[in-house]
Design a protein around this motif. Structure first.
Motif, PDB file in Angstrom:
ATOM      1  N   PHE A  25      51.000  22.928  11.238  1.00 39.36           N
ATOM      2  CA  PHE A  25      50.478  24.295  11.085  1.00 39.36           C
ATOM      3  C   PHE A  25      51.571  25.368  11.125  1.00 39.36           C
ATOM      4  N   CYS A  26      51.450  26.326  10.217  1.00 43.48           N
ATOM      5  CA  CYS A  26      52.335  27.503  10.223  1.00 43.48           C
ATOM      6  C   CYS A  26      51.482  28.726   9.947  1.00 43.48           C
ATOM      7  N   SER A  27      51.945  29.897  10.412  1.00 46.22           N
ATOM      8  CA  SER A  27      51.138  31.090  10.154  1.00 46.22           C
ATOM      9  C   SER A  27      51.318  31.540   8.707  1.00 46.22           C
ATOM     10  N   SER A  29      54.094  30.750   4.979  1.00 42.77           N
ATOM     11  CA  SER A  29      55.087  29.825   4.430  1.00 42.77           C
ATOM     12  C   SER A  29      56.412  30.554   4.201  1.00 42.77           C
ATOM     13  N   CYS A  30      57.515  30.020   4.761  1.00 39.75           N
ATOM     14  CA  CYS A  30      58.826  30.640   4.541  1.00 39.75           C
ATOM     15  C   CYS A  30      59.317  30.272   3.138  1.00 39.75           C
ATOM     16  N   ASP A  31      60.101  31.174   2.539  1.00 40.20           N
ATOM     17  CA  ASP A  31      60.499  30.999   1.140  1.00 40.20           C
ATOM     18  C   ASP A  31      61.298  29.726   0.866  1.00 40.20           C
ATOM     19  N   PHE A  32      61.993  29.222   1.893  1.00 43.12           N
ATOM     20  CA  PHE A  32      62.907  28.099   1.669  1.00 43.12           C
ATOM     21  C   PHE A  32      62.312  26.770   2.124  1.00 43.12           C
ATOM     22  N   CYS A  33      61.065  26.789   2.632  1.00 46.28           N
ATOM     23  CA  CYS A  33      60.568  25.622   3.362  1.00 46.28           C
ATOM     24  C   CYS A  33      60.031  24.519   2.462  1.00 46.28           C
ATOM     25  N   GLY A  34      60.530  23.294   2.691  1.00 47.40           N
ATOM     26  CA  GLY A  34      60.052  22.149   1.932  1.00 47.40           C
ATOM     27  C   GLY A  34      59.247  21.179   2.784  1.00 47.40           C
ATOM     28  N   GLY A  73      57.744  20.357  12.895  1.00 44.28           N
ATOM     29  CA  GLY A  73      56.668  20.769  12.000  1.00 44.28           C
ATOM     30  C   GLY A  73      57.189  21.386  10.728  1.00 44.28           C
ATOM     31  N   GLY A  74      56.346  22.255  10.232  1.00 42.97           N
ATOM     32  CA  GLY A  74      55.304  23.041  10.863  1.00 42.97           C
ATOM     33  C   GLY A  74      55.834  23.843  12.071  1.00 42.97           C
ATOM     34  N   THR A  75      54.890  24.316  12.830  1.00 46.37           N
ATOM     35  CA  THR A  75      55.214  25.109  14.014  1.00 46.37           C
ATOM     36  C   THR A  75      54.416  24.573  15.198  1.00 46.37           C
TER      37      THR A  75
END
Ligand code: SF4
Length: 388
Positions: A25-27, A29-34, A73-75
């Protein structure tokens, strides 16, 4: 392989055992996240906790004890404190508390005192906080949701609750980031006095917002610039009393991440949660990277494993070499011979690395030089497929 066991000789029953838990789970999506991540809601979290319990029932570790555990994660920090305790309880009921180290990743915006206290109570020994940068403009460029103030408050709270080890993560070679801005980030992070620092060169993962910008020509990769940023990091870490122990990792004495070191040394680990990877039960495999599919498989009493590769001593030897050379301690060729029964003394690719000045010998140990560390990915590629 030993008779009656379906895993290679080199994975012994008394070797270290780790557990990696993927909390998806993340609040945002970060631009670089795969990484596999989705937005959290109450229903999703409850079904996830149920899934973790079901998956643990399907993992037969015999009487093996956990040495390390890592929640990533995720977070993971997005889980409410009570849910963290439920997940922790499910794992420790099934496999016991890890004997050596238990890391939980936290995003600065998710750090709250009740969560930290719950984690401490559960037995967590190490917090890893992804701060990425201390520069508001660059945080914005990365699409991160936290501010400098949140980083500072979160770090203070983590120290106040008191964990044996605290890591902070930084990212470098961000588009428009200058060398001086990077130096300021490293100095700022060291000024926090963490026990461990991880620094990652920004990568352009497929299907990320950053990758699309790369394809549109809005950002570009500059390897010379990346090399200069590596050099800045080495200078600043050394000046700050931090030893590099792996390409991306620096620590004060006694604070290297044991879980990661064990995986780089090709020990066994069990991955739990959607998209979690395992090296366990004779194969390397990944859980299906989708919460619904993962839960549906568990309903049927199956761990939905994808990308399954049978382990062999050859594969483990090759990866011990590739990942071992990324560590500053290098690889002990005599120890590899004892473990895998292969003599690499005259292995041509390794001799070539030494003759090109990318690696050096110290008795039976082979390690990369600083020149070699600069091109560690290319060294790994040269070794790929040579021994497996
Ligand atoms: S970088 Fe971390 S916080 Fe950002 S979307 Fe990816 S997993 Fe979530």
């Amino acid at each position: 392989m030993r008779k009656g066991e379906d895993k290679p000789e080199s994975l012994t029953r008394d070797g270290p055992l780790g557990l990696y838990l993927h909390v998806p789970f993340c609040s945002t999506s970060c631009d670089f996240c795969g990484f596999y991540q989705i937005q959290s809601d109450r229903k999703g979290i409850l079904s996830y906790i149920d899934g973790v319990k079901r998956e643990l029932e399907l993992v037969d570790a015999g009487n093996r004890k956990l040495d390390t555990m890592f929640w990533g994660g995720g977070t993971p920090g997005l889980l409410p404190a009570g849910d963290m305790l439920k997940v922790a309880g499910a794992i420790t009921d099934a496999l016991g508390k890890p004997r050596q180290e238990w890391t939980v990743e936290m995003a600065p915006s998710s750090v709250k005192r009740d969560k930290l206290e719950a984690l401490k109570e559960a037995g967590v020994t190490r917090i890893s906080m992804g701060i990425q940068s201390l520069n508001e403009r660059l945080l914005d460029a990365l699409g991160r949701q936290h501010s400098l103030k949140q980083i500072m408050n979160a770090y203070e709270m983590i120290r106040d609750v008191g964990f044996r080890s605290v890591n902070v993560d930084l990212i470098f070679a961000i588009p428009t980031q200058s060398e001086e801005e990077w130096r300021a980030d490293v100095r700022g992070a060291l000024a926090l006095e963490p026990d461990h620092l991880s620094t990652y060169c920004l990568t352009f993962e497929e299907d990320t917002a950053l990758f699309i910008k790369l394809q549109q020509g809005k950002v570009k990769i500059d390897t010379d610039r990346e090399a200069r940023f590596y050099t800045v990091m080495w200078e600043e870490a050394a000046a700050g009393g931090f030893g590099q122990y792996e390409i991306s990792n620096y620590a004060r004495p006694g604070h290297a991440c044991v879980h990661n070191m064990n995986t780089w040394r090709m020990a066994e680990w069990i991955g739990v949660g959607p998209s979690a990877a395992s090296q366990w039960g004779g194969s390397r495999h990944t859980n299906t990277p989708d919460l619904k599919d993962w839960l549906a498989g568990l309903e049927r009493g199956e761990r939905g494993l994808v990308d399954r590769v049978e382990l062999s001593d050859g594969l483990l030897l090759e990866d011990s070499l590739i990942f071992g050379l990324r560590m500053n301690e290098g690889v002990d060729l005599a120890a590899l011979k004892r473990r895998f029964g292969r003599d690499l003394e005259d292995f041509p690719v390794l001799r070539q690395l030494v003759s090109e000045g990318k690696a050096e010998r110290d008795g039976t140990v082979l390690r990369l030089t600083s020149e070699g560390r600069m091109v560690a990915d290319a060294v790994g590629e040269a070794l790929l497929g040579e021994l497996s």
